[in-house]
Design an enzyme around this catalytic site. Sequence first.
Site, PDB file in Angstrom:
ATOM      1  N   HIS A  71       5.636 -12.810 -19.732  1.00  0.00           N
ATOM      2  CA  HIS A  71       4.558 -11.935 -20.205  1.00  0.00           C
ATOM      3  C   HIS A  71       3.240 -12.687 -20.201  1.00  0.00           C
ATOM      4  O   HIS A  71       3.170 -13.887 -20.496  1.00  0.00           O
ATOM      5  CB  HIS A  71       4.874 -11.357 -21.589  1.00  0.00           C
ATOM      6  CG  HIS A  71       5.036 -12.356 -22.694  1.00  0.00           C
ATOM      7  ND1 HIS A  71       3.971 -12.934 -23.347  1.00  0.00           N
ATOM      8  CD2 HIS A  71       6.147 -12.872 -23.282  1.00  0.00           C
ATOM      9  CE1 HIS A  71       4.412 -13.749 -24.281  1.00  0.00           C
ATOM     10  NE2 HIS A  71       5.732 -13.739 -24.271  1.00  0.00           N
ATOM     11  N   ASP A  73       0.442 -11.861 -22.022  1.00  0.00           N
ATOM     12  CA  ASP A  73      -0.349 -11.818 -23.248  1.00  0.00           C
ATOM     13  C   ASP A  73       0.036 -12.928 -24.210  1.00  0.00           C
ATOM     14  O   ASP A  73       1.146 -13.467 -24.173  1.00  0.00           O
ATOM     15  CB  ASP A  73      -0.221 -10.455 -23.935  1.00  0.00           C
ATOM     16  CG  ASP A  73       1.211 -10.103 -24.322  1.00  0.00           C
ATOM     17  OD1 ASP A  73       2.121 -10.332 -23.508  1.00  0.00           O
ATOM     18  OD2 ASP A  73       1.426  -9.618 -25.449  1.00  0.00           O
ATOM     19  N   ASP A 103       4.391 -20.157 -24.750  1.00  0.00           N
ATOM     20  CA  ASP A 103       4.751 -18.735 -24.896  1.00  0.00           C
ATOM     21  C   ASP A 103       3.722 -17.852 -24.204  1.00  0.00           C
ATOM     22  O   ASP A 103       2.839 -17.308 -24.850  1.00  0.00           O
ATOM     23  CB  ASP A 103       4.833 -18.411 -26.390  1.00  0.00           C
ATOM     24  CG  ASP A 103       5.377 -17.026 -26.675  1.00  0.00           C
ATOM     25  OD1 ASP A 103       6.035 -16.441 -25.789  1.00  0.00           O
ATOM     26  OD2 ASP A 103       5.137 -16.516 -27.787  1.00  0.00           O
ATOM     27  N   GLU A 135       3.700  -7.839 -24.373  1.00  0.00           N
ATOM     28  CA  GLU A 135       5.034  -8.136 -24.904  1.00  0.00           C
ATOM     29  C   GLU A 135       4.958  -8.418 -26.392  1.00  0.00           C
ATOM     30  O   GLU A 135       5.854  -8.031 -27.159  1.00  0.00           O
ATOM     31  CB  GLU A 135       5.618  -9.345 -24.162  1.00  0.00           C
ATOM     32  CG  GLU A 135       7.079  -9.659 -24.515  1.00  0.00           C
ATOM     33  CD  GLU A 135       7.244 -10.582 -25.701  1.00  0.00           C
ATOM     34  OE1 GLU A 135       8.386 -10.739 -26.196  1.00  0.00           O
ATOM     35  OE2 GLU A 135       6.239 -11.170 -26.175  1.00  0.00           O
ATOM     36  N   GLU A 136       3.887  -9.081 -26.812  1.00  0.00           N
ATOM     37  CA  GLU A 136       3.781  -9.523 -28.202  1.00  0.00           C
ATOM     38  C   GLU A 136       3.635  -8.374 -29.195  1.00  0.00           C
ATOM     39  O   GLU A 136       3.836  -8.565 -30.392  1.00  0.00           O
ATOM     40  CB  GLU A 136       2.599 -10.489 -28.354  1.00  0.00           C
ATOM     41  CG  GLU A 136       2.720 -11.784 -27.562  1.00  0.00           C
ATOM     42  CD  GLU A 136       3.763 -12.730 -28.110  1.00  0.00           C
ATOM     43  OE1 GLU A 136       4.463 -12.353 -29.072  1.00  0.00           O
ATOM     44  OE2 GLU A 136       3.883 -13.849 -27.584  1.00  0.00           O
ATOM     45  N   GLU A 163      11.235 -17.193 -21.479  1.00  0.00           N
ATOM     46  CA  GLU A 163      10.746 -17.431 -22.839  1.00  0.00           C
ATOM     47  C   GLU A 163      11.077 -18.864 -23.262  1.00  0.00           C
ATOM     48  O   GLU A 163      12.019 -19.479 -22.736  1.00  0.00           O
ATOM     49  CB  GLU A 163      11.394 -16.440 -23.813  1.00  0.00           C
ATOM     50  CG  GLU A 163      10.901 -15.014 -23.684  1.00  0.00           C
ATOM     51  CD  GLU A 163       9.587 -14.766 -24.400  1.00  0.00           C
ATOM     52  OE1 GLU A 163       8.998 -15.726 -24.941  1.00  0.00           O
ATOM     53  OE2 GLU A 163       9.137 -13.599 -24.406  1.00  0.00           O
ATOM     54  N   HIS A 357       3.096 -19.166 -31.275  1.00  0.00           N
ATOM     55  CA  HIS A 357       2.246 -18.474 -32.243  1.00  0.00           C
ATOM     56  C   HIS A 357       1.574 -19.409 -33.232  1.00  0.00           C
ATOM     57  O   HIS A 357       0.838 -18.952 -34.104  1.00  0.00           O
ATOM     58  CB  HIS A 357       3.034 -17.404 -33.028  1.00  0.00           C
ATOM     59  CG  HIS A 357       3.688 -16.374 -32.171  1.00  0.00           C
ATOM     60  ND1 HIS A 357       4.354 -15.268 -32.703  1.00  0.00           N
ATOM     61  CD2 HIS A 357       3.808 -16.245 -30.830  1.00  0.00           C
ATOM     62  CE1 HIS A 357       4.838 -14.531 -31.723  1.00  0.00           C
ATOM     63  NE2 HIS A 357       4.523 -15.112 -30.573  1.00  0.00           N
TER      64      HIS A 357
END
Length: 384
Positions: A71, A73, A103, A135-136, A163, A357
């Site tokens: 992903h 984003d 990520d 995705e997030e 991932e 994150h």
Amino acid sequence: MLDKTEAILADLIAFPTVSTDSNLDMMHWMAERLEHLGAKVELFADDTGAKANMFATIGPDVPGGVVLSGHSDVVPVTDQVWHSNPFQMTEKNDLLHGRGSCDMKGFIAATLAMAEPLSQATLKRPVHLCFTHDEEIGCMGARALVPELKRLGKVPRMAIVGEPTEMRIIEGHKGCCEYTCRFHGLEGHGSAPDLGVNAVEYAVRYVTRLMAVAEALKSRAPAGSRFDPAWTTVNLGRLYGGVAHNVIPGFAEVDWEMRPVQPGDAEFVKDALRAYVETDLLPAMRRVYPDARIDTQVIGEVAGLEPLADNAARDLVAQLTGNNACDVVPFGTEAGLFQEMGMSVVVCGPGSIAQAHKPDEFVARSELAACLDMLTGIARSVAA
């Protein structure tokens, strides 16, 4: 190859593809790079035209092959304290820092680096690169892309979702279902609570029932569950409402999620809450204010990745990495959506979910190197 991957990663990190913003600059940059190598690239814009998914193919136009998926984003950096510019890659002690480094732009960078040798090889089966948006915030991009791929008849044989797993082989994970529940009551003066409908009060009652259902889920854990925790979990993410001490709040909002280990659990939770709303909360609210209502918005319902005895993607990655140990994880990915399409799917990529994150997010050079080794093996497998 590692130097090239790092250079690409630096470029990718420089695109601030936070989920609230557009990813088009990054997508067009990658598309131009891949088209220059002869890949067939398709972009699928969302309804706003501000975001897009990408599906690129290297190799022959034949069924099957393998898709490498990530992903585009990243999560916001707002209110996080970074020791460097989060959108400029920095290196320290063989760790590459930057938002999205693990990520999951590290994996994307490795696939883009591998695209050049793949384009120069004689492949018997195609390699597809699939990069999604949002995705997030509920796998929005992948959920929109899956029907498009089905319609176009583009269903690869297997998928590797990169991932951050520290290059461990993940064959299963929980699903992820996210909801926002809005309570519309009747404002009034705090001195006369019986004349209003306190939206915050009913939201609290709803949350109390939700937590009771969450506790009941522990007894529904499947026998022999490999997940930790073994049962379906519920998380209350946000409770909002009210304007002042002496005002009966007319509106409240609850954000919550659950991570099902089995499909029946999701229905168990939703049925319990639906019954409570219809038989208890709404009748009580409407005795005072007939127009009171409770609305539930489905933000996203993404299937988990079911561990299967027959999984060609898992077996291939195990062969390439020399690691026969397979695991399951509680966090969700887009892998379940690919599995629902009929692919065999595995999750394996560089970086640690413990870094995702967080401020000063990083990916280790050693893990990018291990990822490149795996992708080199995949290139050999589709050329054989």
